[in-house]
Scaffold this motif. Structure first.
Motif, short mmCIF file in Angstrom:
data_model
loop_
_atom_site.label_atom_id
_atom_site.label_comp_id
_atom_site.label_asym_id
_atom_site.label_seq_id
_atom_site.Cartn_x
_atom_site.Cartn_y
_atom_site.Cartn_z
N PRO A 449 0.82 -1.22 0.00
CA PRO A 449 0.00 0.00 0.00
C PRO A 449 0.85 1.26 0.00
O PRO A 449 2.02 1.25 0.43
N GLU A 450 0.29 2.35 -0.45
CA GLU A 450 1.03 3.61 -0.56
C GLU A 450 1.60 4.04 0.79
O GLU A 450 2.75 4.53 0.86
N LEU A 451 0.84 3.87 1.86
CA LEU A 451 1.34 4.22 3.18
C LEU A 451 2.58 3.40 3.53
O LEU A 451 3.54 3.91 4.12
N GLN A 452 2.55 2.11 3.16
CA GLN A 452 3.71 1.26 3.42
C GLN A 452 4.89 1.68 2.55
O GLN A 452 6.04 1.67 3.00
N THR A 453 4.61 2.03 1.31
CA THR A 453 5.69 2.45 0.40
C THR A 453 6.44 3.66 0.96
O THR A 453 7.67 3.71 0.92
N GLN A 454 5.70 4.64 1.49
CA GLN A 454 6.34 5.81 2.07
C GLN A 454 7.26 5.43 3.22
O GLN A 454 8.39 5.93 3.32
N ILE A 455 6.76 4.55 4.09
CA ILE A 455 7.57 4.12 5.24
C ILE A 455 8.79 3.33 4.77
O ILE A 455 9.91 3.54 5.27
N LEU A 456 8.59 2.43 3.79
CA LEU A 456 9.69 1.59 3.31
C LEU A 456 10.76 2.41 2.62
O LEU A 456 11.96 2.17 2.80
N ASP A 457 10.35 3.38 1.81
CA ASP A 457 11.34 4.22 1.11
C ASP A 457 12.15 5.03 2.12
O ASP A 457 13.38 5.20 1.96
N LEU A 458 11.49 5.56 3.13
CA LEU A 458 12.19 6.30 4.18
C LEU A 458 13.15 5.38 4.93
O LEU A 458 14.28 5.77 5.25
N ASP A 477 -0.38 -5.51 7.51
CA ASP A 477 -0.09 -6.20 8.77
C ASP A 477 1.23 -5.77 9.41
O ASP A 477 1.30 -5.54 10.61
N ALA A 478 2.29 -5.71 8.61
CA ALA A 478 3.62 -5.47 9.19
C ALA A 478 4.58 -4.98 8.12
O ALA A 478 4.30 -5.08 6.91
N VAL A 479 5.70 -4.46 8.56
CA VAL A 479 6.84 -4.17 7.69
C VAL A 479 8.06 -4.84 8.33
O VAL A 479 8.09 -5.08 9.53
N PHE A 480 9.04 -5.17 7.48
CA PHE A 480 10.27 -5.75 8.03
C PHE A 480 11.47 -5.05 7.42
O PHE A 480 11.37 -4.43 6.35
N ALA A 481 12.58 -5.15 8.11
CA ALA A 481 13.83 -4.62 7.59
C ALA A 481 14.96 -5.57 7.97
O ALA A 481 14.92 -6.21 9.03
#
Length: 535
Positions: A449-458, A477-481
């Motif tokens: 989702p766009e909201l996730q994309t913003q967080i992931l790019d940052l 649900d989640a993001v990982f790094a």
């Protein structure tokens, strides 16, 4: 649990809820890990596509002990055994009668306290034991254990559940420290149920595969307790040459997959159960036909059906695979609402059928990128093995810098080669994210989702971050790094918290199912006691 403190006179300090639990020589505690699928989302549903799935420090624990210390002389003529299942975090207890002939359960308590995954795990385990335990001495012991009743307690690490609302209600910041302040195995918050449709309220989860880990822990603990397998302790899963020691894990896997598929009403890819059993791995799914006999059980007794399942050729692959040394997995909870994985998978399949040419092209590009990421991670592993000092130095230096500064910090050929592998790994994962977004756009589902994309790019621009994404089927649900060095000393923590992402405490642990020394709740008491100095 008293037996944990035989050498400690400070047993009087045990919490009241544990003081009443007498130690039993027959008690068995087994744990199974949660998972994070970092590559293979959607593709892993179809053979021979592979996925890389990492098992985690988050674990489900199943504790099995007898209900009765002794059995009556006439008990051998009984047709039923007692079963009790307790979930302290949910404040639930269910009781059953187990048919010794058919291995089926009849609930004798409120159905509101039952769990279909646990019920199927119990039934399939008892049926499997009837099939595989043939020696008279072991069979007699198995029969006696059933007649003593099965008392099963289930506990899940806090990491499986969302405690975001509790943290916010307490006015605490969304930090790992706030999450760590919660007691282990805290009570679980329910989402609001739909009272008009009669659906049960759901537990707020973090997407680590709780049902698979729970099912696997129950299956493994029962099979061990009843004498069908010998589950290894942590660190005992591998031989000196690095090969996995089976110890009956294939039986655990077959039964856990069967029970999990029946409980969820479909035959899934199975990567979550496989990682719960064997640990971090490169996974290729089994042929669904292996479980075809479980789909129509109306005319067969359960032991016969399980016998058929065990005779099948399980053709899955589960090659051990873990992150290279000094790389750390970190997960975050965005708090933007969960996603329905079955619904998203259904939409992707519908798109594949309606647009086979375009979908196959994206599918293949994603599969190629996934394979390339596996190769890059293997290259990093190779660097760590052949030039560990240089590898360690590069990781240490680059962990404090954004990726565009990494190449400037090395001046020798080996270091340059290691940095190139790191940058190539980043680039490949950016390709994976691109193809997943394309797939999501074409199928009309929010894989990233766009909201996730913003967080992931940052996140990708934060110092020391190798790559970041949405695990499994994606969504909210989640993001990982995956970061260089220690994640909890990385700026990613503040990056996430300032964007409303709660960094979780969970990390990678390559171990699968394993035998534990005792009740994990008592372990925390033991740690507290050992820190007390008595003059």
């Amino acid at each position: 649990m008293g037996f944990l403190f035989k050498k400690k006179p400070t047993i009087l300090y045990i919490k009241p809820e544990f003081a009443s639990k007498r130690a039993s020589a027959m008690e068995v505690v087994v744990s199974a890990p949660g998972k994070v699928l970092i590559t293979g989302g959607y593709l892993v549903l179809e053979r021979p596509n592979a996925g890389i799935v990492l098992s985690t420090t988050a674990r489900f624990y199943a504790i099995v002990r007898p209900i009765y210390d002794e059995i009556k002389p006439d008990s051998w003529a009984w047709a039923w055994a007692d079963v009790k299942v307790t979930s302290p975090q949910l404040s639930r207890e269910a009781s059953y009668k187990l048919s010794l002939k058919n291995c089926t359960l009849q609930c004798t308590s409120s159905r509101e306290s039952t769990n279909p995954f646990v019920e199927q795990a119990i039934q399939y385990c008892v049926a499997a034991c009837k099939v595989v335990i043939t020696e008279k001495e072991k069979k007699d012991a198995f029969d006696k254990l059933l007649l003593q009743g099965l008392d099963i307690t289930i506990l899940g690490s806090n990491d499986f559940y969302s405690y975001r609302s509790q943290i916010e209600q307490r006015g605490l910041p969304l930090t790992p420290e706030a999450l760590a302040s919660l007691p282990p195995f805290s009570s679980i918050t329910f989402n609001t149920g739909d009272t008009h449709s009669g659906t049960k309220p759901e537990v707020a989860k973090t997407g680590l595969g709780s049902s698979a880990a729970m099912t696997t822990s129950v299956v493994a603990s029962l099979l061990h307790y009843l004498g069908a397998v010998s589950i290894p302790f942590p660190g005992k899963q591998y031989s000196e040459n690095g090969n996995r020691i089976n110890n009956g894990l294939d039986l655990v896997h077959s039964i856990a997959q069967s029970a999990h598929c029946i409980a969820q009403g479909k035959i899934g890819s199975g990567f979550d159960v496989s990682s719960a059993v064997y640990g971090s791995q490169k996974y290729v799914r089994f042929s669904p036909q292996v479980l075809s006999s479980t789909q129509d059980s109306s005319w067969r007794r359960l032991p016969e059906m399980v016998s058929d399942v065990l005779k099948q050729k399980w053709d899955h692959e589960n090659k051990p695979f873990s992150l290279p040394p000094l790389l750390t997995l970190l997960l975050g909870e965005p708090g933007t609402g969960g996603s329905s994985t079955p619904s998203m998978v259904g939409s992707v399949k519908k798109w594949q059928n309606s647009d086979p040419t375009n979908s196959q092209e994206i599918w293949q590009k994603l599969a190629d990128a996934n394979s390339l990421l596996e190769l890059q991670l293997k290259n990093l592993n190779k660097h760590s093995q052949e030039h560990y000092d240089s590898y360690k130095h590069v990781i240490s230096v680059c962990s404090r810098l954004p990726h565009n500064k990494w190449i400037e910090m090395v001046s020798d050929q080996i270091g340059d080669s290691i940095v190139k592998s790191l940058l190539d790994t980043r680039e490949v994962f950016l390709q994976i994210r691109h193809f997943l977004r394309e797939m999501g756009k074409a199928a009309g589902v929010p894989i990233e989702p766009e909201l996730q994309t913003q967080i992931l790019d940052l996140t990708m621009d934060t110092e020391g971050v190798l790559f970041t994404g949405v695990p499994g089927a994606g969504g909210f649900d989640a993001v990982f790094a995956v970061v260089l060095g220690d994640a909890h000393h990385n700026p990613i923590i503040s990056t996430w918290t300032t964007r409303g992402v709660l960094p979780l405490l969970v990390g990678e642990n390559p171990n699968g199912v394993c035998l534990e020394n005792g009740d994990p709740r008592a372990r925390d008491v033991s740690s507290a006691i050992s820190s007390i100095n008595i003059n």
